[in-house]
Design a protein around this motif. Structure first.
Motif, PDB file in Angstrom:
ATOM      1  N   ASP A   1       0.826  -1.207   0.000  1.00 26.61           N
ATOM      2  CA  ASP A   1       0.000   0.000   0.000  1.00 26.61           C
ATOM      3  C   ASP A   1       0.863   1.262   0.000  1.00 26.61           C
ATOM      4  N   HIS A   2       1.934   1.234   0.814  1.00 25.72           N
ATOM      5  CA  HIS A   2       2.862   2.360   0.880  1.00 25.72           C
ATOM      6  C   HIS A   2       4.258   1.836   0.570  1.00 25.72           C
ATOM      7  N   CYS A   3       5.100   2.701   0.007  1.00 24.14           N
ATOM      8  CA  CYS A   3       6.479   2.310  -0.244  1.00 24.14           C
ATOM      9  C   CYS A   3       7.232   2.360   1.086  1.00 24.14           C
ATOM     10  N   ILE A   4       7.142   1.294   1.847  1.00 22.18           N
ATOM     11  CA  ILE A   4       7.762   1.230   3.164  1.00 22.18           C
ATOM     12  C   ILE A   4       8.352  -0.156   3.368  1.00 22.18           C
ATOM     13  N   ILE A   5       9.523  -0.199   3.994  1.00 18.98           N
ATOM     14  CA  ILE A   5      10.171  -1.461   4.317  1.00 18.98           C
ATOM     15  C   ILE A   5      10.735  -1.342   5.727  1.00 18.98           C
ATOM     16  N   SER A   6      10.450  -2.322   6.576  1.00 22.63           N
ATOM     17  CA  SER A   6      10.858  -2.270   7.978  1.00 22.63           C
ATOM     18  C   SER A   6      11.917  -3.331   8.255  1.00 22.63           C
ATOM     19  N   LEU A   7      12.813  -3.001   9.174  1.00 20.82           N
ATOM     20  CA  LEU A   7      13.890  -3.909   9.578  1.00 20.82           C
ATOM     21  C   LEU A   7      13.717  -4.216  11.053  1.00 20.82           C
ATOM     22  N   ASN A   8      13.450  -5.485  11.372  1.00 27.86           N
ATOM     23  CA  ASN A   8      13.222  -5.915  12.749  1.00 27.86           C
ATOM     24  C   ASN A   8      14.450  -6.676  13.249  1.00 27.86           C
TER      25      ASN A   8
END
Length: 300
Positions: free
Chosen positions: A187-194
């Motif tokens: 949906d959004h250009c977002i990438i998360s690092l956990n």
């Protein structure tokens, strides 16, 4: 002009358009990290910027930033704007709210006529944030990397049309690590690092990169630094990296598209020449005919 000559002219115009492969002004894509300064090119500029008007569009509504070479004083970003001698638009201290579509226009004057086709620039702003402001060893932390763009286009559309992607990489530039879990959103250009921090993570860097057609456009680096006041507590500090180009003024034509145009030219150019010969010969025969003679079309 005879019908045959008219058809020949139309054929030449059509084949010439195949050779050029371009009509109007190309859109440009500019990538920047939040907090930096940016320059937006005006690809339809005239020598005198007094005809230049800049419009901003993000939420399907237009705001006039520059009118006929002068800044509008009723805009929130007035103090951060400036116009260069080549009519490009400078914006200082970019924020995520500045992302969107910018349009450079050329007008004859107030209430006048538009002189050239619009030149559009899409501004993409890369921003990284953390789930914690102060962190310590053993704590699970998430870093969020998001690309803010024009709201009228989804992230999936940017991926399909412009091959825009986000990546998390470590200090060695490796895009994957078994310790980290990476998630993304369509949906959004977002990438998360956990990740769960270890003691050896002090002074370690994680970098979020945005690429367009496999070329890095801009990036933001996060570094875990020890806090002298908090003892063993650490804090995540963002560091903005430099651009890989000046300054991300990427036109939509890629090397692949250029090769396609060249291939078209190789196969189309002989056809153009042949059509010109046919037109010339037909015109010559038409001039040499006597009244009452019948023209015989030959196939060359």
């Amino acid at each position: 002009m005879s019908d045959n000559n008219h058809l020949c002219l139309l054929g030449l115009i059509f084949l010439s358009s195949l050779l050029t492969g371009v009509s109007g002004v190309d859109d440009a894509h500019v990538f920047i990290s939040s907090g930096e300064d940016v320059r937006l090119p005006c690809n339809n500029a005239l020598q005198d910027c007094t005809s230049t008007t800049w419009l901003y569009n993000r939420y399907s509504t237009f705001a006039e930033l520059i009118r006929l070479g002068r800044k509008r004083k009723d805009t929130e970003s007035h103090e951060r704007l400036s116009l260069e001698s080549d009519c490009s638009l400078n914006i200082r201290n970019i924020s995520t709210e500045d992302s969107g579509s910018y349009i450079c226009q050329q007008w004859t004057g107030e209430g006048g006529e538009r002189l050239r086709p619009d030149a559009r620039v899409y501004l993409h702003v890369l921003h990284v944030s953390s789930s914690h402001t102060e962190i310590s060893s053993g704590l699970s932390v998430t870093l969020f990397c998001r690309l803010f763009s024009y709201t009228g286009v989804s992230c999936d559309d940017w991926i399909r049309s412009e091959s825009i992607h986000l990546f998390w990489v470590n200090q060695a530039g490796v895009k994957s690590d078994s310790r980290y879990q990476i998630s993304s959103s369509s949906d959004h250009c977002i990438i998360s690092l956990n990740k769960t921090l270890l003691n050896e993570d002090h002074n370690r860097e994680w970098r979020c990169e945005v690429t367009q057609r496999d070329q890095v456009k801009t990036s933001v680096t996060y570094t875990v630094k020890s806090s002298a006041e908090a003892g063993s507590t650490t804090s995540v500090i963002p560091v903005h990296s430099t651009h890989s180009q000046d300054p991300s003024t990427t036109n939509t034509h890629t090397i692949k598209e250029i090769l396609t145009i060249l291939k078209t030219a190789v196969f189309t150019a002989p056809t153009v020449i042949l059509l010109q010969i046919i037109c010339a010969r037909r015109a010559g025969r038409k001039d040499s005919q006597q009244p009452g003679e019948i023209e015989i079309n030959t196939i060359i």
